[in-house]
Design a protein around this motif. Sequence first.
Motif, PDB file in Angstrom:
ATOM      1  N   ALA A  28      42.297  27.806  53.963  1.00 50.08           N
ATOM      2  CA  ALA A  28      41.149  27.357  54.272  1.00 50.08           C
ATOM      3  C   ALA A  28      39.906  28.591  54.319  1.00 50.08           C
ATOM      4  CB  ALA A  28      41.270  26.664  55.539  1.00 50.08           C
ATOM      5  N   LEU A  29      38.749  28.326  53.843  1.00 53.13           N
ATOM      6  CA  LEU A  29      37.751  29.262  53.793  1.00 53.13           C
ATOM      7  C   LEU A  29      37.197  29.481  55.058  1.00 53.13           C
ATOM      8  CD1 LEU A  29      36.282  28.328  50.410  1.00 53.13           C
ATOM      9  CD2 LEU A  29      37.963  30.296  50.994  1.00 53.13           C
ATOM     10  N   SER A  30      37.768  29.890  56.161  1.00 56.11           N
ATOM     11  CA  SER A  30      37.384  30.030  57.526  1.00 56.11           C
ATOM     12  C   SER A  30      35.937  31.241  57.400  1.00 56.11           C
ATOM     13  CB  SER A  30      38.461  30.488  58.457  1.00 56.11           C
ATOM     14  OG  SER A  30      39.050  31.402  57.997  1.00 56.11           O
ATOM     15  N   LYS A  31      35.603  31.400  58.536  1.00 55.75           N
ATOM     16  CA  LYS A  31      34.716  32.428  58.752  1.00 55.75           C
ATOM     17  C   LYS A  31      35.583  33.634  58.532  1.00 55.75           C
ATOM     18  CE  LYS A  31      31.731  34.700  62.096  1.00 55.75           C
ATOM     19  NZ  LYS A  31      31.132  34.528  63.688  1.00 55.75           N
ATOM     20  N   ALA A  32      36.585  33.932  59.000  1.00 57.70           N
ATOM     21  CA  ALA A  32      37.327  35.356  58.639  1.00 57.70           C
ATOM     22  C   ALA A  32      37.494  35.681  57.170  1.00 57.70           C
ATOM     23  CB  ALA A  32      38.553  35.468  59.264  1.00 57.70           C
ATOM     24  N   VAL A  33      37.869  34.627  56.484  1.00 55.59           N
ATOM     25  CA  VAL A  33      38.020  34.580  55.012  1.00 55.59           C
ATOM     26  C   VAL A  33      36.771  34.870  54.581  1.00 55.59           C
ATOM     27  CG1 VAL A  33      38.526  33.255  53.032  1.00 55.59           C
ATOM     28  CG2 VAL A  33      39.943  33.124  54.943  1.00 55.59           C
ATOM     29  N   ARG A  34      35.587  34.100  54.807  1.00 58.31           N
ATOM     30  CA  ARG A  34      34.337  34.556  54.102  1.00 58.31           C
ATOM     31  C   ARG A  34      33.897  35.691  54.331  1.00 58.31           C
ATOM     32  NH1 ARG A  34      33.457  29.487  56.601  1.00 58.31           N
ATOM     33  NH2 ARG A  34      32.177  30.411  58.257  1.00 58.31           N
ATOM     34  N   GLN A  35      34.235  36.424  55.518  1.00 57.13           N
ATOM     35  CA  GLN A  35      33.931  37.731  55.795  1.00 57.13           C
ATOM     36  C   GLN A  35      34.637  38.711  55.280  1.00 57.13           C
ATOM     37  OE1 GLN A  35      34.452  37.657  60.169  1.00 57.13           O
ATOM     38  NE2 GLN A  35      32.171  37.740  60.600  1.00 57.13           N
ATOM     39  N   GLY A  36      35.820  38.364  54.930  1.00 56.23           N
ATOM     40  CA  GLY A  36      36.725  39.450  54.181  1.00 56.23           C
ATOM     41  C   GLY A  36      36.335  39.235  52.752  1.00 56.23           C
ATOM     42  N   VAL A  37      36.011  38.124  52.107  1.00 53.67           N
ATOM     43  CA  VAL A  37      35.503  38.183  50.731  1.00 53.67           C
ATOM     44  C   VAL A  37      34.386  38.933  50.486  1.00 53.67           C
ATOM     45  CG1 VAL A  37      35.029  36.705  48.776  1.00 53.67           C
ATOM     46  CG2 VAL A  37      36.695  35.954  50.144  1.00 53.67           C
ATOM     47  N   MET A  38      33.341  38.866  51.380  1.00 55.66           N
ATOM     48  CA  MET A  38      32.095  39.615  51.261  1.00 55.66           C
ATOM     49  C   MET A  38      32.322  41.117  51.197  1.00 55.66           C
ATOM     50  SD  MET A  38      29.226  37.862  50.742  1.00 55.66           S
ATOM     51  CE  MET A  38      27.802  38.420  51.757  1.00 55.66           C
ATOM     52  N   THR A  39      33.294  41.625  52.414  1.00 56.83           N
ATOM     53  CA  THR A  39      33.575  42.943  52.476  1.00 56.83           C
ATOM     54  C   THR A  39      34.296  43.359  51.481  1.00 56.83           C
ATOM     55  OG1 THR A  39      33.984  42.638  54.869  1.00 56.83           O
ATOM     56  CG2 THR A  39      34.774  44.655  54.056  1.00 56.83           C
ATOM     57  N   ALA A  40      35.314  42.647  50.773  1.00 55.81           N
ATOM     58  CA  ALA A  40      35.975  43.296  49.741  1.00 55.81           C
ATOM     59  C   ALA A  40      34.845  43.226  48.443  1.00 55.81           C
ATOM     60  CB  ALA A  40      37.192  41.927  49.252  1.00 55.81           C
ATOM     61  N   MET A  41      34.151  42.297  48.185  1.00 59.19           N
ATOM     62  CA  MET A  41      33.391  42.136  46.714  1.00 59.19           C
ATOM     63  C   MET A  41      32.303  43.556  47.126  1.00 59.19           C
ATOM     64  SD  MET A  41      33.492  39.725  44.830  1.00 59.19           S
ATOM     65  CE  MET A  41      31.861  40.032  43.950  1.00 59.19           C
ATOM     66  N   GLN A  42      31.742  43.585  48.274  1.00 60.31           N
ATOM     67  CA  GLN A  42      30.813  44.841  48.311  1.00 60.31           C
ATOM     68  C   GLN A  42      31.612  46.163  48.244  1.00 60.31           C
ATOM     69  OE1 GLN A  42      29.950  43.848  52.520  1.00 60.31           O
ATOM     70  NE2 GLN A  42      28.114  42.623  51.861  1.00 60.31           N
ATOM     71  N   ALA A  43      32.640  46.224  48.613  1.00 56.50           N
ATOM     72  CA  ALA A  43      33.551  47.536  48.262  1.00 56.50           C
ATOM     73  C   ALA A  43      33.957  47.761  46.855  1.00 56.50           C
ATOM     74  CB  ALA A  43      35.071  47.399  49.058  1.00 56.50           C
ATOM     75  N   ALA A  44      34.226  46.462  46.126  1.00 52.68           N
ATOM     76  CA  ALA A  44      34.632  46.654  44.622  1.00 52.68           C
ATOM     77  C   ALA A  44      33.152  46.920  43.705  1.00 52.68           C
ATOM     78  CB  ALA A  44      35.074  45.161  44.179  1.00 52.68           C
ATOM     79  N   LEU A  45      32.226  46.144  44.414  1.00 51.89           N
ATOM     80  CA  LEU A  45      30.790  46.644  43.591  1.00 51.89           C
ATOM     81  C   LEU A  45      30.270  48.085  43.811  1.00 51.89           C
ATOM     82  CD1 LEU A  45      29.080  43.282  44.262  1.00 51.89           C
ATOM     83  CD2 LEU A  45      30.060  43.854  42.241  1.00 51.89           C
ATOM     84  N   SER A  46      30.595  48.646  44.967  1.00 50.41           N
ATOM     85  CA  SER A  46      30.066  49.979  45.275  1.00 50.41           C
ATOM     86  C   SER A  46      31.185  51.063  44.825  1.00 50.41           C
ATOM     87  CB  SER A  46      29.951  50.151  46.624  1.00 50.41           C
ATOM     88  OG  SER A  46      31.167  49.926  47.420  1.00 50.41           O
ATOM     89  N   ASN A  47      32.107  50.579  44.151  1.00 51.36           N
ATOM     90  CA  ASN A  47      33.364  51.537  43.840  1.00 51.36           C
ATOM     91  C   ASN A  47      33.005  51.751  42.187  1.00 51.36           C
ATOM     92  OD1 ASN A  47      35.566  52.740  42.601  1.00 51.36           O
ATOM     93  ND2 ASN A  47      36.922  51.886  44.362  1.00 51.36           N
ATOM     94  N   ASP A  48      32.623  53.012  41.946  1.00 52.17           N
ATOM     95  CA  ASP A  48      32.252  53.408  40.440  1.00 52.17           C
ATOM     96  C   ASP A  48      33.513  53.268  39.418  1.00 52.17           C
ATOM     97  OD1 ASP A  48      29.646  53.516  40.905  1.00 52.17           O
ATOM     98  OD2 ASP A  48      29.972  55.914  41.128  1.00 52.17           O
ATOM     99  N   GLY A  49      35.037  53.347  40.259  1.00 54.21           N
ATOM    100  CA  GLY A  49      36.052  53.093  39.389  1.00 54.21           C
ATOM    101  C   GLY A  49      36.354  51.613  39.038  1.00 54.21           C
ATOM    102  N   VAL A  50      35.678  50.661  39.603  1.00 51.15           N
ATOM    103  CA  VAL A  50      35.937  49.245  39.343  1.00 51.15           C
ATOM    104  C   VAL A  50      34.989  48.722  38.347  1.00 51.15           C
ATOM    105  CG1 VAL A  50      35.980  46.876  40.457  1.00 51.15           C
ATOM    106  CG2 VAL A  50      37.132  48.827  41.686  1.00 51.15           C
ATOM    107  N   GLU A  51      35.547  48.081  37.479  1.00 47.96           N
ATOM    108  CA  GLU A  51      34.743  47.346  36.212  1.00 47.96           C
ATOM    109  C   GLU A  51      34.752  46.005  36.270  1.00 47.96           C
ATOM    110  OE1 GLU A  51      34.121  49.923  32.588  1.00 47.96           O
ATOM    111  OE2 GLU A  51      36.204  50.612  33.130  1.00 47.96           O
ATOM    112  N   ALA A  52      35.676  45.493  36.877  1.00 46.53           N
ATOM    113  CA  ALA A  52      35.771  44.044  36.885  1.00 46.53           C
ATOM    114  C   ALA A  52      36.626  43.381  38.213  1.00 46.53           C
ATOM    115  CB  ALA A  52      36.495  43.515  35.650  1.00 46.53           C
ATOM    116  N   ILE A  53      36.326  42.372  38.675  1.00 45.38           N
ATOM    117  CA  ILE A  53      36.992  41.994  39.902  1.00 45.38           C
ATOM    118  C   ILE A  53      37.728  40.547  39.862  1.00 45.38           C
ATOM    119  CG2 ILE A  53      36.570  40.949  42.239  1.00 45.38           C
ATOM    120  CD1 ILE A  53      34.012  42.850  41.847  1.00 45.38           C
ATOM    121  N   VAL A  54      39.055  40.491  40.122  1.00 43.14           N
ATOM    122  CA  VAL A  54      39.594  39.235  40.232  1.00 43.14           C
ATOM    123  C   VAL A  54      40.105  38.670  41.384  1.00 43.14           C
ATOM    124  CG1 VAL A  54      42.308  38.330  39.519  1.00 43.14           C
ATOM    125  CG2 VAL A  54      40.866  39.945  37.917  1.00 43.14           C
ATOM    126  N   ILE A  55      39.679  37.228  41.659  1.00 45.03           N
ATOM    127  CA  ILE A  55      39.901  36.836  42.968  1.00 45.03           C
ATOM    128  C   ILE A  55      41.283  35.904  42.950  1.00 45.03           C
ATOM    129  CG2 ILE A  55      39.003  35.233  44.872  1.00 45.03           C
ATOM    130  CD1 ILE A  55      36.429  36.287  43.909  1.00 45.03           C
TER     131      ILE A  55
END
Length: 703
Positions: A28-55
Amino acid sequence: MQIDSKVVSVEQKDNIALITLNNAPVNALSKAVRQGVMTAMQAALSNDGVEAIVITSALPLFSAGADISEFSGGNLEPMLPEVLNFIESASKPVVAALNGAAFGGGLELALACHYRVSVESNKVGLPEVHLGILPGAGGTQRLPRLSDAKTALDMIVSGAPTPVTKLSGVFDKLTASVETLAADAQQVALNAIAQGPRPVSEINLSLDDDTNAVFNAYSEQVTQKSKGFFAPLKCIEAVKAAYTMPFNDGLAEEARLFMQCMETPQARAQQHFFFAERAANHVPGLDKNAQARSISKVAIIGAGTMGGGIAMNFANAGIPVVMLELKQEALDKGLALIRRNYENSAKKGKLTSEQVEQRMSLLTGVTDYDALSDVDLVIEAVFEKMSVKKEVFSALDRVCKPGAILATNTSTLDINEIAEATSRPQDVIGLHFFSPANVMKLLEIVRADKTSDEVIKTAMKLAKTIRKVGVLVGVCFGFVGNRMIEVYGREANRLMLEGATPEQVDRVIMQLGMPMGPFTMGDMAGLDIGYFVRQSRKAFIEHDPSYCVVADELVEAGRVGLKAGKGVYLYEAGSRKPIADPEVMEIAARKAKELGIEQREISDQEILERCIYPLINEGADILREGIAGRASDIDVIYVYGYGFPVFRGGPMQYADEVGLKNVLARMRHYQSSLGEYGKQWFAPSELLIELADQNKTFSSLNN
């Protein structure tokens, strides 16, 4: 890079960030999940070693969608639309890898990604309409951009799951199995690096004549088929906005329509029912150490319409069934009827001929009780008479093995008295199937005074096995469903004596949302059924000389309903369409005169209140007596057993919506205005008075 929260983790594999959802049991996409996805996305986007993301998901399904327990409010930041818009606007390509089902917000999450991969056996859906709302996180805007108007409408308006194989425009790759998903998703991600992000929002749609015709046809169809429901037409409006507005404006329109739906009594009712159905599965107070018994072979006593329907439920679930009739002719007739039912399903494409034979092979007919010595459960479905039931249970007690569960399908009789005919009352329980038993979803599970917790747990588990909704109730006349319907039928018959026509009463009740009115229902079931019950309960009704006197006269004249071609209504040969018969009102007028009842014009509002409010009042007494554990259990029984409209949530939720003070005031009005009849039948329940005085609701008792 590695981030690991309780519900969302992210790890880097070469140049790909893998975000994994792990919020048991259904992601279920609870508040904790939504926060977790946002944090993970932000970390991946700010990491120069990452060129694509899989969820993807660590659980057997991708995501069942929003956590609707959060609908009651509170601080829900970040909201799901915000998270999905952030994903779609990502500067690096994002791939959704669906290892299992994705429903509601789960599918909307996938649609917000730039690429999508799924296991080819998968199904996805947008079932929000069943909660009285519409997809509110971009689903109505993104799905038509990836598929077409008809596909989007089919999915969103029906809420039904759709195989991914029918959504070629939505998925970039369908993989053979869960085992091959990771490698295929990685390959799609690697290819996406060269192509870059591919936001669905950049796909432009326009409303041509053909597409407009699809919307018009859908609107017409939904208007006819979804009377009483609010959300389906709003779903159509939201999807149409994808064709008539820029993407961001369409999202705003979707949000506006979503809030319109959320603020309706239909949404409150449908969401109430969603939780009610799930609550019914949980029986408080049972011994935690009690274990459900294994049910691998079942016996049914009686191969008539009800017994045959019950048997089909078990054969459908792959459980062998022994059917007992004392006469071979009756047994052959019952088995032939079951075969005919299965073959009719095969003609409609619902079963293959192989499935018909496989299910029939699970059914064995016998004429001797001794053949039941090895069954784990036996269900009695014989004539509704106490002496007959006791005779059957005495025989079962003699032949059935220790630990076998002895169940009765009685709809009204005292199960404690039936249990006394055995030496093992702890193994006796009521399993009240509703007719037709192979179709109706409800199973009233009736706990007698000495029924063991093991047997109760077995029955509740078994209901799921045979795809029924089991609701536990206690012993009283009619249990919950039939005890309440007696009140409803009584009042409909009294209204006819006072001057309302059967057609008027049925019309008013159907306008409430019931599939048929009380007089049509009586004719369909057979008026003789109610007649026999009344004959057995003369002490209960003798103080009211008007009690169902017209129905009694009709039965005594052979007018027992549809099966006789005439009951309250007339029926043409081969037709189920009721035809009004003036003779019935002539009988009513004559009986009213004999009883000193003045006939008059009766308003639709009075009909509604007098049929439904006493039914609610009886439900309050049932709760006060502990026959039902929760008000929501009564609602489940009435929606699944009697067709009470789900958009009203059931009779107790409907009472909450009307207001218990209003229900109480009208009960008191009829109690005082209907003379001796009102004093006898409209006394308000003590629980109704108590809740109304305290400004409480029936649903407050569920907590």
